[in-house]
Scaffold this active site. Sequence first.
Site, PDB file in Angstrom:
ATOM      1  N   GLU A   1      62.026  62.569  55.553  1.00  0.00           N
ATOM      2  CA  GLU A   1      63.189  63.443  55.415  1.00  0.00           C
ATOM      3  C   GLU A   1      63.540  64.093  56.751  1.00  0.00           C
ATOM      4  O   GLU A   1      62.669  64.362  57.575  1.00  0.00           O
ATOM      5  CB  GLU A   1      62.889  64.553  54.393  1.00  0.00           C
ATOM      6  CG  GLU A   1      62.812  64.018  52.975  1.00  0.00           C
ATOM      7  CD  GLU A   1      62.426  65.062  51.937  1.00  0.00           C
ATOM      8  OE1 GLU A   1      62.807  64.885  50.784  1.00  0.00           O
ATOM      9  OE2 GLU A   1      61.738  66.044  52.278  1.00  0.00           O
TER      10      GLU A   1
ATOM     11  N   CYS B   1      66.404  69.090  62.119  1.00  0.00           N
ATOM     12  CA  CYS B   1      64.942  69.188  61.990  1.00  0.00           C
ATOM     13  C   CYS B   1      64.395  67.771  61.777  1.00  0.00           C
ATOM     14  O   CYS B   1      64.720  67.109  60.786  1.00  0.00           O
ATOM     15  CB  CYS B   1      64.643  70.094  60.799  1.00  0.00           C
ATOM     16  SG  CYS B   1      62.884  70.268  60.486  1.00  0.00           S
TER      17      CYS B   1
END
Length: 372
Positions: free
Chosen positions: A100, A121
């Site tokens: 992810e 991120c």
Amino acid sequence: MNRNPKILSNDLLGLSQPEILAAIYSKIGDIPAYRGKQIYQWLHAKRARSFSEMTQLPADLRSLLDEQFTIGTISLAHRSMSEDGTIKFLFDLSDGFQIESVLIPSEMRDSKGEARRKTLCLSTQVGCPLDCKFCATASMKLKRNLTTSEILQQYFEVERLTGERITNVVYMGMGEPLLNYDNVVRSLRILTDPELDIIGSKRITVSTSGLPEEIRKFAHEKLGVKLALSLHATTDELRSKLMPINRAHPIKDLLEAMDEYYKVTGIPVTYEYILFEGLNDSDADARRLAKIARRLPSKVNVIPFHRIDFTNPVGIGAELHPATDEHFIRFNDLLRAEGVHVMVRSSSGEDIEAACGQLALSKLPHPIAIGI
Ligand code: SAH
């Protein structure tokens, strides 16, 4: 299983110019150095997804490259959008693993109403071996390191899928960046290469759970990126309970390594501190943290604890609670009164389990999916 792949198949993405030339030499033969430079640019600056797009190259070279090499692609499996604009991307890797990445718009807006910052991120490992008791990724354990190409592809794919220009990058997704040291450093060299003009090194932060030897080595890489240490406790007794890695590398060793990072790079360091109710949120904790922060030019990033109950934690992990608002404010006020530069990390994306520490693949697809 090879847990530490440098490259998968014959992927040219993520290679430096000399490496591209060497790879091509081994399969096709000698090509002029300027061709290596052109290919490097096509791959990383122009984000070519096929060799046929590389129109400056002679047609026969393009077809030879196509026969012998690939350009790595991760593909979107799913994306979820938070009410606050945070987007979580689930990507399929070529060997079936998934990771992810999260794109977080800042709350600050410019005159056109656009978020001033779009922070990406990035993940560095599939899962993580470190078993921090408060972190959802720990429930996955370590599957493998990401390749340089897979780290970069998260950046390139998120930019392509959203059409957004990423303004900041944090290496704070799944995994411990410094346990995938070589591939992380290689990805940083490409992202910050002035010839590629992707993103400035000052806009990148690498976060580590704290590996002193690697921190010292990292200090000498001349990358110019910021370094954040996930501290979360001011005593070895508590830190070892929360982060088992602390038993091997106690706080004193970490702080000395951070001293070296600052001494060598001149870049102020960041300490991250999750506030847990009744565990590390007392006035005495705030004073000890302030003392640590004052060693060097630094800032303290105070982080609300994000729930990880969906991973069914056991032991101390099941007993962690976020500090109450009252304690949160008191703790930050005390730090500020002690002269500490305090930043409060936002909980963007908490509703879609995309906030810090919530990345784990246990509960997908998510109901707030907006599709591909
Ligand atoms: N392994 C690296 C980077 C990934 S974690 C590290 O430890 O720094 C990124 C940040 O999220 C770290 O500061 C981590 O401690 C924090 N974090 C982990 N779990 C969290 C949770 N449940 N709530 C809030 N922050 C968390």
